[in-house]
Design an enzyme around this catalytic site. Structure first.
Site, PDB file in Angstrom:
ATOM      1  N   HIS A 170       0.833  -1.201   0.000  1.00 25.41           N
ATOM      2  CA  HIS A 170       0.000   0.000   0.000  1.00 25.41           C
ATOM      3  C   HIS A 170       0.871   1.256   0.000  1.00 25.41           C
ATOM      4  CE1 HIS A 170      -3.570  -2.295   1.956  1.00 25.41           C
ATOM      5  NE2 HIS A 170      -3.938  -1.958   0.736  1.00 25.41           N
ATOM      6  N   CYS A 257      -3.242   0.873   9.654  1.00 29.94           N
ATOM      7  CA  CYS A 257      -4.200  -0.147   9.219  1.00 29.94           C
ATOM      8  C   CYS A 257      -5.255  -0.466  10.268  1.00 29.94           C
ATOM      9  CB  CYS A 257      -3.472  -1.442   8.875  1.00 29.94           C
ATOM     10  SG  CYS A 257      -2.030  -1.273   7.816  1.00 29.94           S
TER      11      CYS A 257
END
Length: 262
Positions: A170, A257
């Site tokens: 990511h 996250c």
């Protein structure tokens, strides 16, 4: 768009406890099975740090049908104007968005949804006071970014697309916001020039995994075990909380996250 930068100031957060199914979570490289008991202790430390700032933190129960559901950030983008429900690029994670939606609907007057066919995950989105940076990655594609851009245009939020380095899951695997003008980033990402106009603090050599941190009100939460980067942040005047992340790291997870922040 509001003129005051509130991109790192929050009053609420939503997290989700990891479940027993976490051992089946997705991972780019198998570095061992996560220890659930240790992960739960780390998660409790994380929640405590968020609450230390005065924020109202909701801890949702595990979703055993979705091993990666602890990584709630990928399910939504939360902004002062409203929330956007994402469309994950990993098919096994699609159901996590529907499970998160009921927790967001009472808190936002305006909720939009990425309908597809494109995909986009919150881990690829970095919101600053001046723009929303979105990384095109293995999980977030051009169609998903275009759909989000259309939504954000209605909220007067400029979106800028950037490229995620090869081999990086990511965009925020390699960067995080420290304040309105400062980004913590790996050298490989900063070298691309995507942070031109911002002050950049680089992670220490060999500590690239420290780049995924979060600025949450007065604290910077970062993974424990990266002393060089921690010292750079302290030298720059930031107040740190170092939190164990060994088990989430086995599933390519980091500090950002684990929460939705708004």
């Amino acid at each position: 768009m509001t003129t005051k930068d509130t991109s790192w100031q929050f009053s609420r957060a939503i997290t989700r406890q990891p479940g027993k199914s976490i051992v089946a979570g997705l991972r780019a490289v198998d570095t061992g099975t996560p220890d659930l008991a240790l992960m739960l202790r780390h998660h409790a430390d994380y929640v405590a740090a968020l609450r230390e700032t005065g924020a109202d933190v909701t801890v949702l129960p595990p979703l055993e049908d979705y091993p990666d559901a602890v990584f709630v950030e990928d399910t939504a983008l939360c902004l002062p104007e409203g929330a956007v429900l994402m469309r994950p690029g990993a098919p096994s994670r699609l159901g996590e968005v529907a499970a998160m939606a009921p927790s967001l609907r009472p808190l936002f007057d305006d909720i939009r949804q990425i309908e597809g066919p494109g995909t986009i995950e919150g881990g690829d989105i970095l919101t600053t006071g001046r723009e929303v940076l979105v990384g095109q990655s293995a999980r977030t594609n051009a169609d998903g970014i275009a759909e989000l851009a259309e939504i954000l245009a209605g909220w007067d939020r400029p979106l800028r697309e950037v490229r995620v380095p090869d081999g990086v899951l990511h965009f925020k695997t390699d960067c995080s916001l420290l304040d309105g003008e400062t980004i913590l980033a790996t050298e490989r990402l900063a070298r691309s020039g995507c942070f031109e106009g911002y002050r950049v603090i680089l992670t220490a050599q060999g500590e690239e995994a420290a780049a995924n941190a979060i600025r949450f009100n007065d604290l910077v939460l970062m993974a424990a075990g990266f002393p060089g980067t921690a010292q750079r942040l302290r030298d720059a005047g930031y107040q740190l909380r170092e939190i164990g992340n060994s088990e989430c790291a086995k599933l390519d997870g980091g500090m950002s996250c684990l929460s939705l922040r708004f």
